[in-house]
Design a protein around this motif. Structure first.
Motif, PDB file in Angstrom:
ATOM      1  N   SER A  41       0.843  -1.185   0.000  1.00  0.00           N
ATOM      2  CA  SER A  41       0.000   0.000   0.000  1.00  0.00           C
ATOM      3  C   SER A  41       0.877   1.233   0.000  1.00  0.00           C
ATOM      4  O   SER A  41       2.092   1.154  -0.072  1.00  0.00           O
ATOM      5  CB  SER A  41      -0.893  -0.039   1.248  1.00  0.00           C
ATOM      6  OG  SER A  41      -1.672   1.107   1.353  1.00  0.00           O
ATOM      7  N   GLU A  61      -2.296   5.732  -3.345  1.00  0.00           N
ATOM      8  CA  GLU A  61      -2.702   4.332  -3.406  1.00  0.00           C
ATOM      9  C   GLU A  61      -2.297   3.662  -4.713  1.00  0.00           C
ATOM     10  O   GLU A  61      -2.199   4.307  -5.756  1.00  0.00           O
ATOM     11  CB  GLU A  61      -4.213   4.215  -3.225  1.00  0.00           C
ATOM     12  CG  GLU A  61      -4.676   4.628  -1.864  1.00  0.00           C
ATOM     13  CD  GLU A  61      -4.082   3.814  -0.737  1.00  0.00           C
ATOM     14  OE1 GLU A  61      -3.774   2.623  -0.889  1.00  0.00           O
ATOM     15  OE2 GLU A  61      -3.912   4.391   0.338  1.00  0.00           O
ATOM     16  N   GLU A  63      -4.199   1.210  -5.881  1.00  0.00           N
ATOM     17  CA  GLU A  63      -5.485   0.926  -6.524  1.00  0.00           C
ATOM     18  C   GLU A  63      -6.056   2.214  -7.086  1.00  0.00           C
ATOM     19  O   GLU A  63      -6.107   3.227  -6.402  1.00  0.00           O
ATOM     20  CB  GLU A  63      -6.471   0.329  -5.507  1.00  0.00           C
ATOM     21  CG  GLU A  63      -6.003  -0.955  -4.867  1.00  0.00           C
ATOM     22  CD  GLU A  63      -5.935  -2.104  -5.852  1.00  0.00           C
ATOM     23  OE1 GLU A  63      -6.776  -2.156  -6.772  1.00  0.00           O
ATOM     24  OE2 GLU A  63      -5.036  -2.944  -5.701  1.00  0.00           O
ATOM     25  N   GLU A  66      -8.308   5.135  -5.188  1.00  0.00           N
ATOM     26  CA  GLU A  66      -8.191   5.016  -3.737  1.00  0.00           C
ATOM     27  C   GLU A  66      -7.157   6.039  -3.254  1.00  0.00           C
ATOM     28  O   GLU A  66      -6.010   5.998  -3.659  1.00  0.00           O
ATOM     29  CB  GLU A  66      -7.749   3.594  -3.383  1.00  0.00           C
ATOM     30  CG  GLU A  66      -7.794   3.287  -1.923  1.00  0.00           C
ATOM     31  CD  GLU A  66      -7.369   1.849  -1.637  1.00  0.00           C
ATOM     32  OE1 GLU A  66      -7.531   1.426  -0.500  1.00  0.00           O
ATOM     33  OE2 GLU A  66      -6.870   1.167  -2.548  1.00  0.00           O
ATOM     34  N   ARG A  67      -7.560   6.995  -2.419  1.00  0.00           N
ATOM     35  CA  ARG A  67      -6.652   8.029  -1.911  1.00  0.00           C
ATOM     36  C   ARG A  67      -6.507   7.879  -0.404  1.00  0.00           C
ATOM     37  O   ARG A  67      -7.479   7.626   0.294  1.00  0.00           O
ATOM     38  CB  ARG A  67      -7.206   9.438  -2.208  1.00  0.00           C
ATOM     39  CG  ARG A  67      -7.450   9.801  -3.656  1.00  0.00           C
ATOM     40  CD  ARG A  67      -6.232   9.949  -4.551  1.00  0.00           C
ATOM     41  NE  ARG A  67      -5.129  10.732  -4.081  1.00  0.00           N
ATOM     42  CZ  ARG A  67      -4.748  11.887  -4.603  1.00  0.00           C
ATOM     43  NH1 ARG A  67      -5.408  12.432  -5.586  1.00  0.00           N
ATOM     44  NH2 ARG A  67      -3.693  12.501  -4.126  1.00  0.00           N
TER      45      ARG A  67
END
Length: 137
Positions: A41, A61, A63, A66-67
């Motif tokens: 991560s 992030e 992903e 995603e923050r």
């Protein structure tokens, strides 16, 4: 009496978390993982030393969409970057959320930042021997 090494607690149990006695005084410090533990991560660690708050890395992030939540950091005195991978520098565009602190890194790290990620308040840290890098990205 404990000398600060693992397994050397005064009662033979838990080790002391204090450094060995050297006659020098040390400031109390606390390291808090805001992200970066438990799975691959973002790396964001908050180091509190007396009244100072330092962020070690400010990643985004892995992903898409995603923050990381930066609210736990509050206003920060400085950001220190370890290297230029996005999971360590990808949230540099959010410095305003943590008080617009200065950002410190090696010249190699700043030169490796993706386009648009170099902060205006950047400060290059000296390297002991620029010919032999201490970190390989």
């Amino acid at each position: 009496m404990s000398d600060g090494r693992a397994g050397s607690g005064a009662d033979g149990g838990e080790p002391s978390l204090r450094p060995p006695s050297t006659g020098r005084s040390f400031a109390a410090a606390r390291l808090i993982s805001l992200r970066g533990i438990g799975r691959k991560s973002t790396a964001i660690f908050l180091l509190e030393i007396e009244s100072w708050k330092l962020l070690l890395d400010l990643g985004d992030e892995l992903e898409r969409g995603e923050r990381p939540d930066l609210s736990q950091a509050g206003t920060v005195d400085a950001v220190i970057l370890s290297h230029a991978h996005v999971d360590h520098v990808g949230a540099l565009d959010r410095l305003n959320e943590i008080g617009m602190p200065p950002v410190y890194a090696s010249a190699r790290t700043f030169h490796g930042l993706p386009d648009g990620y170099r902060p205006k308040n950047a400060h290059i840290l000296p390297e002991p021997n620029a010919e032999k890098p201490t970190c390989w990205a």
